[in-house]
Design an enzyme around this catalytic site. Structure first.
Site, PDB file in Angstrom:
ATOM      1  N   HIS A 184     -83.952  71.364 -57.219  1.00 45.38           N
ATOM      2  CA  HIS A 184     -83.275  70.544 -56.222  1.00 45.38           C
ATOM      3  C   HIS A 184     -84.233  69.408 -55.844  1.00 45.38           C
ATOM      4  O   HIS A 184     -85.336  69.680 -55.350  1.00 45.38           O
ATOM      5  CB  HIS A 184     -82.980  71.355 -54.960  1.00 45.38           C
ATOM      6  CG  HIS A 184     -82.035  72.500 -55.163  1.00 45.38           C
ATOM      7  ND1 HIS A 184     -80.704  72.438 -54.814  1.00 45.38           N
ATOM      8  CD2 HIS A 184     -82.235  73.743 -55.664  1.00 45.38           C
ATOM      9  CE1 HIS A 184     -80.125  73.602 -55.086  1.00 45.38           C
ATOM     10  NE2 HIS A 184     -81.029  74.412 -55.600  1.00 45.38           N
ATOM     11  N   HIS A 215     -79.313  79.226 -64.236  1.00 44.43           N
ATOM     12  CA  HIS A 215     -79.891  78.256 -65.183  1.00 44.43           C
ATOM     13  C   HIS A 215     -80.891  77.489 -64.340  1.00 44.43           C
ATOM     14  O   HIS A 215     -80.487  76.805 -63.380  1.00 44.43           O
ATOM     15  CB  HIS A 215     -78.782  77.349 -65.735  1.00 44.43           C
ATOM     16  CG  HIS A 215     -79.234  76.318 -66.742  1.00 44.43           C
ATOM     17  ND1 HIS A 215     -78.574  76.117 -67.951  1.00 44.43           N
ATOM     18  CD2 HIS A 215     -80.249  75.415 -66.727  1.00 44.43           C
ATOM     19  CE1 HIS A 215     -79.162  75.138 -68.625  1.00 44.43           C
ATOM     20  NE2 HIS A 215     -80.188  74.686 -67.904  1.00 44.43           N
ATOM     21  N   HIS A 229     -83.006  75.266 -62.195  1.00 47.87           N
ATOM     22  CA  HIS A 229     -82.744  73.899 -61.748  1.00 47.87           C
ATOM     23  C   HIS A 229     -83.672  73.580 -60.593  1.00 47.87           C
ATOM     24  O   HIS A 229     -84.062  74.470 -59.827  1.00 47.87           O
ATOM     25  CB  HIS A 229     -81.281  73.742 -61.323  1.00 47.87           C
ATOM     26  CG  HIS A 229     -80.817  74.793 -60.368  1.00 47.87           C
ATOM     27  ND1 HIS A 229     -80.444  76.053 -60.786  1.00 47.87           N
ATOM     28  CD2 HIS A 229     -80.699  74.793 -59.028  1.00 47.87           C
ATOM     29  CE1 HIS A 229     -80.096  76.785 -59.739  1.00 47.87           C
ATOM     30  NE2 HIS A 229     -80.256  76.050 -58.652  1.00 47.87           N
ATOM     31  N   CYS A 243     -72.451  79.949 -68.660  1.00 44.02           N
ATOM     32  CA  CYS A 243     -73.353  79.255 -67.722  1.00 44.02           C
ATOM     33  C   CYS A 243     -72.757  77.885 -67.369  1.00 44.02           C
ATOM     34  O   CYS A 243     -72.550  77.050 -68.253  1.00 44.02           O
ATOM     35  CB  CYS A 243     -74.731  79.091 -68.356  1.00 44.02           C
ATOM     36  SG  CYS A 243     -75.822  78.021 -67.412  1.00 44.02           S
TER      37      CYS A 243
HETATM   38  P1  AMP Z   1     -79.105  77.521 -56.134  1.00 47.62           P
HETATM   39  O1  AMP Z   1     -78.508  78.165 -54.917  1.00 47.62           O
HETATM   40  O2  AMP Z   1     -80.536  77.158 -55.990  1.00 47.62           O
HETATM   41  O3  AMP Z   1     -78.811  78.329 -57.392  1.00 47.62           O
HETATM   42  O4  AMP Z   1     -78.358  76.132 -56.272  1.00 47.62           O
HETATM   43  C1  AMP Z   1     -77.216  75.928 -57.031  1.00 47.62           C
HETATM   44  C2  AMP Z   1     -76.689  74.579 -56.663  1.00 47.62           C
HETATM   45  O5  AMP Z   1     -75.763  74.184 -57.650  1.00 47.62           O
HETATM   46  C3  AMP Z   1     -75.950  74.541 -55.310  1.00 47.62           C
HETATM   47  O6  AMP Z   1     -76.607  73.601 -54.476  1.00 47.62           O
HETATM   48  C4  AMP Z   1     -74.556  74.093 -55.691  1.00 47.62           C
HETATM   49  O7  AMP Z   1     -73.995  73.219 -54.752  1.00 47.62           O
HETATM   50  C5  AMP Z   1     -74.766  73.413 -57.029  1.00 47.62           C
HETATM   51  N1  AMP Z   1     -73.647  73.404 -57.937  1.00 47.62           N
HETATM   52  C6  AMP Z   1     -72.890  74.460 -58.332  1.00 47.62           C
HETATM   53  N2  AMP Z   1     -71.966  74.068 -59.226  1.00 47.62           N
HETATM   54  C7  AMP Z   1     -72.139  72.734 -59.393  1.00 47.62           C
HETATM   55  C8  AMP Z   1     -71.510  71.740 -60.197  1.00 47.62           C
HETATM   56  N3  AMP Z   1     -70.479  72.035 -61.017  1.00 47.62           N
HETATM   57  N4  AMP Z   1     -71.953  70.466 -60.121  1.00 47.62           N
HETATM   58  C9  AMP Z   1     -72.983  70.145 -59.285  1.00 47.62           C
HETATM   59  N5  AMP Z   1     -73.635  71.044 -58.528  1.00 47.62           N
HETATM   60  C10 AMP Z   1     -73.209  72.311 -58.577  1.00 47.62           C
END
Ligand code: AMP
Length: 114
Positions: free
Chosen positions: A102, A98, A100, A4
């Site tokens: 936004h 995981h 999250h 993850c």
């Molecule tokens: P979701 O599509 O809701 O799963 O959002 C995942 C988010 O994680 C996207 O907006 C990506 O730009 C962001 N993301 C993926 N990898 C990273 C990372 N290493 N650091 C910061 N953001 C990330």
């Protein structure tokens, strides 16, 4: 969880630009910001999605919501407002498994969520 990326960010194995951290919560800038302010707020404990919230991890998820006012204040978006979104599953295009949130703001957002 081993594979993850957000667990790896929590563990410090992948770099991130942190904006907030406490015992249970981490917030860091999204790699691909979609607004002037775009931060991801996560429970440090691995919770796959909103569908996996249960009595064992509810306090970790609650800690996210306790942290949000402090994070919003520190980012300067508390007064004008912001959007807090958690994508869950395929139809919502959840790409990182995981949970999250936004935190998006710094600009007038559309009335439409879609
Ligand atoms: P979701 O599509 O809701 O799963 O959002 C995942 C988010 O994680 C996207 O907006 C990506 O730009 C962001 N993301 C993926 N990898 C990273 C990372 N290493 N650091 C910061 N953001 C990330």
């Amino acid at each position: 969880m081993n594979d993850c990326i957000f667990c790896k960010i929590v563990a410090g194995e992948i770099p991130s630009k942190k904006v907030y951290e406490d015992e249970k919560v981490l917030a860091f800038y999204d790699l691909n910001p979609q607004a002037p302010v775009h931060v991801l707020v996560i429970p440090k404990k691995h919770v796959t999605s909103a569908l996996d919230v249960n009595e064992d991890n509810a306090s970790d998820v609650a800690a996210v919501f306790s942290a949000v006012p402090k994070i919003a204040e520190s980012l300067g978006v508390a007064a004008d407002g912001f959007r807090l979104i958690t994508n869950t599953g395929r139809h919502a295009c959840q790409s990182v498994k995981h949970m999250h949130f936004h935190l998006i703001g710094g600009v007038q957002l559309s009335e439409n969520i879609l």
